[in-house]
Write a protein that holds these residues in place. Structure first.
Motif, PDB file in Angstrom:
ATOM      1  N   ASP A  87       0.824  -1.196   0.000  1.00 18.75           N
ATOM      2  CA  ASP A  87       0.000   0.000   0.000  1.00 18.75           C
ATOM      3  C   ASP A  87       0.869   1.261   0.000  1.00 18.75           C
ATOM      4  O   ASP A  87       0.565   2.245  -0.688  1.00 18.75           O
ATOM      5  CB  ASP A  87      -0.916  -0.011   1.226  1.00 18.75           C
ATOM      6  N   GLU A  88       1.956   1.215   0.753  1.00 20.93           N
ATOM      7  CA  GLU A  88       2.874   2.365   0.790  1.00 20.93           C
ATOM      8  C   GLU A  88       3.530   2.576  -0.575  1.00 20.93           C
ATOM      9  O   GLU A  88       3.713   3.717  -1.019  1.00 20.93           O
ATOM     10  CB  GLU A  88       3.940   2.127   1.859  1.00 20.93           C
ATOM     11  N   LYS A  89       3.861   1.480  -1.263  1.00 21.96           N
ATOM     12  CA  LYS A  89       4.456   1.605  -2.597  1.00 21.96           C
ATOM     13  C   LYS A  89       3.459   2.198  -3.592  1.00 21.96           C
ATOM     14  O   LYS A  89       3.843   2.970  -4.473  1.00 21.96           O
ATOM     15  CB  LYS A  89       4.946   0.234  -3.081  1.00 21.96           C
ATOM     16  N   ILE A  90       2.193   1.838  -3.450  1.00 19.18           N
ATOM     17  CA  ILE A  90       1.173   2.425  -4.317  1.00 19.18           C
ATOM     18  C   ILE A  90       1.104   3.927  -4.102  1.00 19.18           C
ATOM     19  O   ILE A  90       1.043   4.719  -5.056  1.00 19.18           O
ATOM     20  CB  ILE A  90      -0.200   1.772  -4.056  1.00 19.18           C
ATOM     21  N   SER A  91       1.135   4.345  -2.827  1.00 16.28           N
ATOM     22  CA  SER A  91       1.085   5.779  -2.525  1.00 16.28           C
ATOM     23  C   SER A  91       2.298   6.502  -3.104  1.00 16.28           C
ATOM     24  O   SER A  91       2.180   7.617  -3.638  1.00 16.28           O
ATOM     25  CB  SER A  91       1.015   5.994  -1.011  1.00 16.28           C
TER      26      SER A  91
END
Length: 443
Positions: free
Chosen positions: A90-94
């Protein structure tokens, strides 16, 4: 293995999106079902961009998510993903969305005017002669591109500008459109720039006399050439011929600049709609995008050589402008528009016919062309068989007047903070402006 062997391998394994790890001699990827799941995820997470769906297409984002997943989990052991792994993903998507927070400036050659034209701007799109290309922005000097004497352009200039110059030569496109697009993935940014230029050219066509700039277009668009050569033979007589359809050719030098200056207020208003479409800066973004959608259809319509197709596209521009959902809804909205913007009710005269007859004819023409009742491949519309015949020229004038009036109404509506960001609310507000309040001297 050659490329066919590799594709065969992926096909046997059911992979439709894959990445090869040469170090481990392995391939990782997603099946069709997996990509469908990522596509659904892409639709959910696009809201992380301030521009929403306009920032990246669902397909491009699904591919980006696939590559992020492969990079994150390609070498992990089999087994369910942990909460921590989901949080890291999820952090990589952000971070991926944060990487879109940049501005790409696009340069697009266009055919705009047969005459030398001074630089001018349509909202966020700036047009200028090719010889005024801001080569400094590319790290070049002018002598790199236009060397003195018989010298050739520098190798760096050839790399950066060679392709653009060649397509400009092929399409007689010696005007460059410059447009800065923020917050988009690369492919989406390029598409947005193309659309923005098309809408800007539509604005030029809306503010100039009919037929004068119908051929104005991007060099990369689906457009007819501006110069034609023809050859035919009749009973042994050879008949060569040529035709010059350069936009503005009979308009005269300086006429485009004077025309745009004459309609400076309308130009600014429609430029506001386009600016909002690109960067989301408008206070009524839905109405702004609705207007741009309709202007794009108008641009498509004026380029059509067949009346049958042209009138269908002009009426589509009107339908899109009013967000009509059916033929009956289209007529109703068109009548509302005629009353709201021009004060014309159903039975009022609008040039020899009533507003109701005008609306009926235009909506019917589009429906019959698109449903095959009237043949498409004719140069003109058939007789109306008892109804009132309206040609594409009338449809063009109506679309033109409605687009200009609609844009100016959006400005006034927004300034008045009058209501919701919907076509229905705008039309209701406009109709209220025509009704004197109770107790007024004219009531």
């Amino acid at each position: 293995m050659d490329d066919r062997d590799l594709q065969g391998l992926f096909h046997r394994e059911g992979l439709v999106e894959a990445s090869i790890n040469l170090r481990l001699e392995a391939a990782y990827g997603f099946t069709r079902a997996g990509m469908l799941a990522l596509s659904q995820l892409a639709a959910d997470v696009r809201s992380r961009s301030g521009l929403g769906a306009r920032s990246v297409s669902r397909q491009s984002l699904a591919k980006a998510l696939a590559q992020l997943a492969i990079a994150s989990w390609g070498e992990r052991p089999n087994g369910p993903l942990t909460d921590r792994e989901f949080d890291e993903f999820d952090e990589k998507i952000s971070k991926w969305f944060a990487s879109l927070d940049i501005v790409r400036t696009h340069y697009i050659p266009c055919t705009v005017n047969a005459w030398p034209t001074e630089a001018f701007a349509i909202g966020p799109v700036r047009f200028y002669p090719f010889n005024e290309f801001p080569v400094e922005d590319l790290g070049l000097m002018r002598e790199d591109v236009w060397p003195a004497g018989e010298g050739a352009m520098s190798s760096l200039a050839e790399i950066n500008l060679g392709g653009l110059l060649r397509i400009a030569q092929m399409r007689n496109a010696w005007t460059v459109a410059e447009v800065a697009v923020p917050g988009r993935e690369k492919t989406q940014s390029e598409l947005t720039a193309d659309i923005a230029v098309d809408v800007a050219l539509a604005i030029v066509q809306l503010l100039t006399p009919p037929r004068m700039f119908d051929r104005a277009s991007r060099a990369t668009s689906r457009a007819a050439p501006v110069w034609w050569a023809r050859l035919s033979v009749t009973e042994g007589t050879v008949s060569p011929g040529s035709q010059n359809d350069e936009p503005g050719r009979v308009f005269g030098q300086g006429a485009l600049e004077r025309e745009l200056a004459q309609f400076d207020s309308a130009l600014g208003s429609m430029g506001n709609r386009l600016q909002s479409y690109i960067d989301g800066s408008g206070i009524l973004p839905a109405l702004d995008e609705t207007w741009c959608n309709a202007a794009y259809w108008y641009h498509e319509a004026v380029a059509e050589p067949l009346d049958t197709v042209a009138i269908a596209k002009f009426e589509t521009a009107i339908e899109v402008l009013f967000r009509s959902e059916s033929s009956s809804g289209s007529k109703k909205r068109l009548l509302q528009g005629l009353e709201a913007f021009f004060g014309k009710k159903k039975g009022d005269d609008v040039g020899g016919i009533t507003a109701d007859e005008l609306a009926t004819s235009i909506v019917t023409s589009r429906s019959r062309v698109l449903h095959g009742t009237w043949p498409t491949l004719h140069s003109e519309l058939p007789d109306s068989k008892g109804g009132v015949a309206v040609g594409s020229a009338t449809a063009e004038r109506l679309a033109r007047f409605l687009l200009i009036a609609f844009s100016e109404a959006v400005d006034a509506y927004g300034a008045a903070c009058a209501g919701d960001d919907t076509v229905e609310a705008l039309l209701d507000w406009k109709l209220q402006q025509l009704t004197p309040p109770l107790g007024s001297p004219s009531a």
